[in-house]
Scaffold this motif. Structure first.
Motif, mmCIF file in Angstrom:
data_model
loop_
_atom_site.group_PDB
_atom_site.id
_atom_site.type_symbol
_atom_site.label_atom_id
_atom_site.label_comp_id
_atom_site.label_asym_id
_atom_site.label_seq_id
_atom_site.Cartn_x
_atom_site.Cartn_y
_atom_site.Cartn_z
ATOM 1 N N LEU A 1 0.675 -1.054 -0.041
ATOM 2 C CA LEU A 1 -0.038 -0.004 0.202
ATOM 3 C C LEU A 1 0.993 1.031 0.017
ATOM 4 O O LEU A 1 0.404 2.322 -0.432
ATOM 5 N N GLY A 2 1.978 1.159 0.683
ATOM 6 C CA GLY A 2 2.767 2.478 0.632
ATOM 7 C C GLY A 2 2.482 3.250 1.735
ATOM 8 O O GLY A 2 1.988 2.848 2.870
ATOM 9 N N ALA B 1 -3.098 9.476 10.999
ATOM 10 C CA ALA B 1 -3.457 10.308 12.002
ATOM 11 C C ALA B 1 -4.869 10.931 12.061
ATOM 12 O O ALA B 1 -5.269 11.287 10.854
ATOM 13 N N GLY B 2 -5.538 11.178 13.134
ATOM 14 C CA GLY B 2 -6.693 11.783 13.288
ATOM 15 C C GLY B 2 -7.848 10.683 13.427
ATOM 16 O O GLY B 2 -9.069 11.181 13.662
ATOM 17 N N LEU B 3 -7.640 9.547 12.902
ATOM 18 C CA LEU B 3 -8.354 8.298 13.038
ATOM 19 C C LEU B 3 -8.626 7.722 14.472
ATOM 20 O O LEU B 3 -7.562 7.505 15.097
ATOM 21 N N THR B 4 -9.787 7.201 14.552
ATOM 22 C CA THR B 4 -9.671 6.270 15.920
ATOM 23 C C THR B 4 -9.182 4.969 15.329
ATOM 24 O O THR B 4 -8.898 4.812 14.110
ATOM 25 N N ARG B 5 -9.018 4.101 16.512
ATOM 26 C CA ARG B 5 -8.245 2.775 16.108
ATOM 27 C C ARG B 5 -9.289 1.947 15.297
ATOM 28 O O ARG B 5 -8.929 1.367 14.156
ATOM 29 N N PRO B 6 -10.517 1.872 15.646
ATOM 30 C CA PRO B 6 -11.645 1.235 14.504
ATOM 31 C C PRO B 6 -11.402 1.717 13.080
ATOM 32 O O PRO B 6 -11.551 1.049 12.081
ATOM 33 N N LEU C 1 -9.850 1.177 7.571
ATOM 34 C CA LEU C 1 -9.341 1.855 6.352
ATOM 35 C C LEU C 1 -8.355 1.003 5.770
ATOM 36 O O LEU C 1 -8.316 0.802 4.370
ATOM 37 N N ILE C 2 -7.466 0.268 6.579
ATOM 38 C CA ILE C 2 -6.435 -0.703 6.036
ATOM 39 C C ILE C 2 -7.032 -1.770 5.500
ATOM 40 O O ILE C 2 -6.415 -2.439 4.559
ATOM 41 N N GLU C 3 -8.140 -2.371 6.318
ATOM 42 C CA GLU C 3 -8.860 -3.508 5.609
ATOM 43 C C GLU C 3 -9.244 -3.384 4.155
ATOM 44 O O GLU C 3 -9.073 -3.982 3.385
ATOM 45 N N ASP C 4 -9.911 -2.064 4.088
ATOM 46 C CA ASP C 4 -10.628 -1.905 2.765
ATOM 47 C C ASP C 4 -9.466 -1.803 1.717
ATOM 48 O O ASP C 4 -9.594 -2.241 0.397
ATOM 49 N N LEU C 5 -8.296 -0.972 2.058
ATOM 50 C CA LEU C 5 -7.219 -0.903 0.941
ATOM 51 C C LEU C 5 -6.802 -2.191 0.505
ATOM 52 O O LEU C 5 -6.330 -2.165 -0.536
ATOM 53 N N ASP D 1 -11.021 -10.596 1.796
ATOM 54 C CA ASP D 1 -11.641 -10.616 2.959
ATOM 55 C C ASP D 1 -10.592 -10.631 4.105
ATOM 56 O O ASP D 1 -10.557 -11.572 5.229
ATOM 57 N N PRO D 2 -9.728 -9.524 4.428
ATOM 58 C CA PRO D 2 -8.822 -9.401 5.348
ATOM 59 C C PRO D 2 -9.709 -8.997 6.650
ATOM 60 O O PRO D 2 -10.650 -8.346 6.603
#
Length: 264
Positions: A108-109, A114-119, A124-128, A136-137
Motif C-alpha cells: 500500500l505504501g 493520524a486523526g483516526l480512531t483505532r477502529p 481503512l487498512i482492511e478496505d485498502l 476478506d482481510p
C-alpha cells in the motif's frame, strides 16, 4: 513504697501503649459497589469519553487475523521487513506514525492514519488491502504506546499498557492485581490531562454507580492514585510512634533498674 509507685507507673505506661496499638489495628473491610441513595447527578458524569485518535509518533501493531504470521497472505516469501515495521510471528508488525501522519505498509505504501480512531484506521487498512491484494482481510490494530499509571494502594503499581478501547478503572485496577488491604476504596483519584486542561476526578468504588460512570473509562496518560484508608494511616503513624517510644521505654527501664539498685 516509692519503688512500688515507680513499678506502677511503668505498668501504666506499658498498658497505655498496648491499648493504642490494639485500637489502631481494628479490621476494616473494603465495601465495594454498594447501592447508595441517589443524589443529583454530577455534570461530569454526563460527559461521554472521547475515543483516542491516532497521532504522529504513535506505534501501531497491525496484523491480518486471516493469517497471524504475515500481513500479506502469500506465504513466507511475502513476510515484510520494511524499515518502519518490525515484529515477529503471531504478534503482528509494528509501524510508527510519521510526522506527516502516515504509516508505510507493504504494497500500500503511505497510508494516512493520524486523526483516526483505532477502529477507523483498522477499517481503512482492511478496505485498502481488500481492494489491492487480499480476500476478506480481518485487520487487528493496536496502539501500543498508550499507557495508564497506577500509584498508591494497588498491589502492582506502575505503568500498564492501554491496548484497547473502553477499558474501565475497575479493569485497570484488576490488571494491577487489585487493591491492597490499606486502600481507601472511597477515595480513588483519576488525574487526567495536562496543564490548564488537567482535571482530577474522585471515584468512590463503594458506590455501585461508579461501575457505569463514564469518567472511569481510561484515557491515555491517566494517573490513578489510590489513597490509604484510616486504618493504614493509623498503622503507619503507630510505626512512626514506635521509633521513639521504644528508645523511651529502654531509658525508663534503665532508670528503674538504677533507681532499684540505689534504693537497696
Amino acid at each position: 513504697m516509692q519503688y512500688i509507685n515507680m513499678r506502677l507507673l511503668h505498668f501504666i505506661i506499658f498498658t497505655a501503649l498496648v491499648f493504642i496499638a490494639t485500637s489502631c489495628s481494628y479490621k476494616q473491610n473494603q465495601l465495594l459497589f454498594q447501592t447508595k441513595q441517589t443524589t443529583a447527578t454530577d455534570t461530569a458524569q454526563q460527559a461521554k469519553p472521547t475515543p483516542y485518535r491516532i497521532q504522529s509518533q504513535d506505534a501501531l501493531q497491525i496484523r491480518n487475523l486471516q493469517n497471524v504470521r504475515y500481513i500479506i497472505d502469500d506465504g513466507p516469501s511475502s513476510s515484510v521487513s520494511s524499515g518502519s515495521g518490525s515484529g515477529g510471528s503471531g504478534s503482528g508488525q509494528t509501524y510508527q506514525v510519521e510526522d506527516d501522519g502516515t504509516i508505510t505498509l507493504p504494497v500500500l505504501g503511505h497510508v494516512q492514519v493520524a486523526g483516526l480512531t483505532r477502529p477507523q484506521a483498522a477499517k481503512l487498512i482492511e478496505d485498502l488491502y481488500r481492494k489491492n491484494l487480499l480476500k476478506d482481510p480481518i485487520i487487528e490494530l493496536k496502539v501500543t504506546n498508550l499507557k495508564v499509571t497506577l500509584l498508591g494502594e494497588v498491589k502492582s503499581p506502575g505503568n500498564i499498557p492501554l491496548l484497547k478501547d473502553n477499558i474501565t478503572l475497575v479493569e485497570m485496577i484488576g490488571q494491577a492485581g487489585g487493591l491492597t488491604t490499606g486502600a481507601n476504596e472511597k477515595n480513588i483519584k483519576i488525574i487526567r490531562g495536562k496543564g490548564k486542561n488537567q482535571e482530577v476526578h474522585i471515584i468512590d468504588l463503594s458506590d455501585l454507580r461508579s461501575v457505569s460512570d463514564p469518567r472511569t473509562i481510561m484515557q491515555n496518560g491517566d494517573i490513578i492514585y489510590v489513597a490509604q484508608n484510616k486504618r493504614a494511616i493509623r498503622t503507619e503513624n503507630l510505626q512512626n510512634l514506635n521509633t521513639w517510644v521504644q528508645p523511651a521505654l529502654l531509658i525508663i527501664n534503665t532508670a528503674l533498674v538504677i533507681f532499684t539498685l540505689t534504693r537497696q
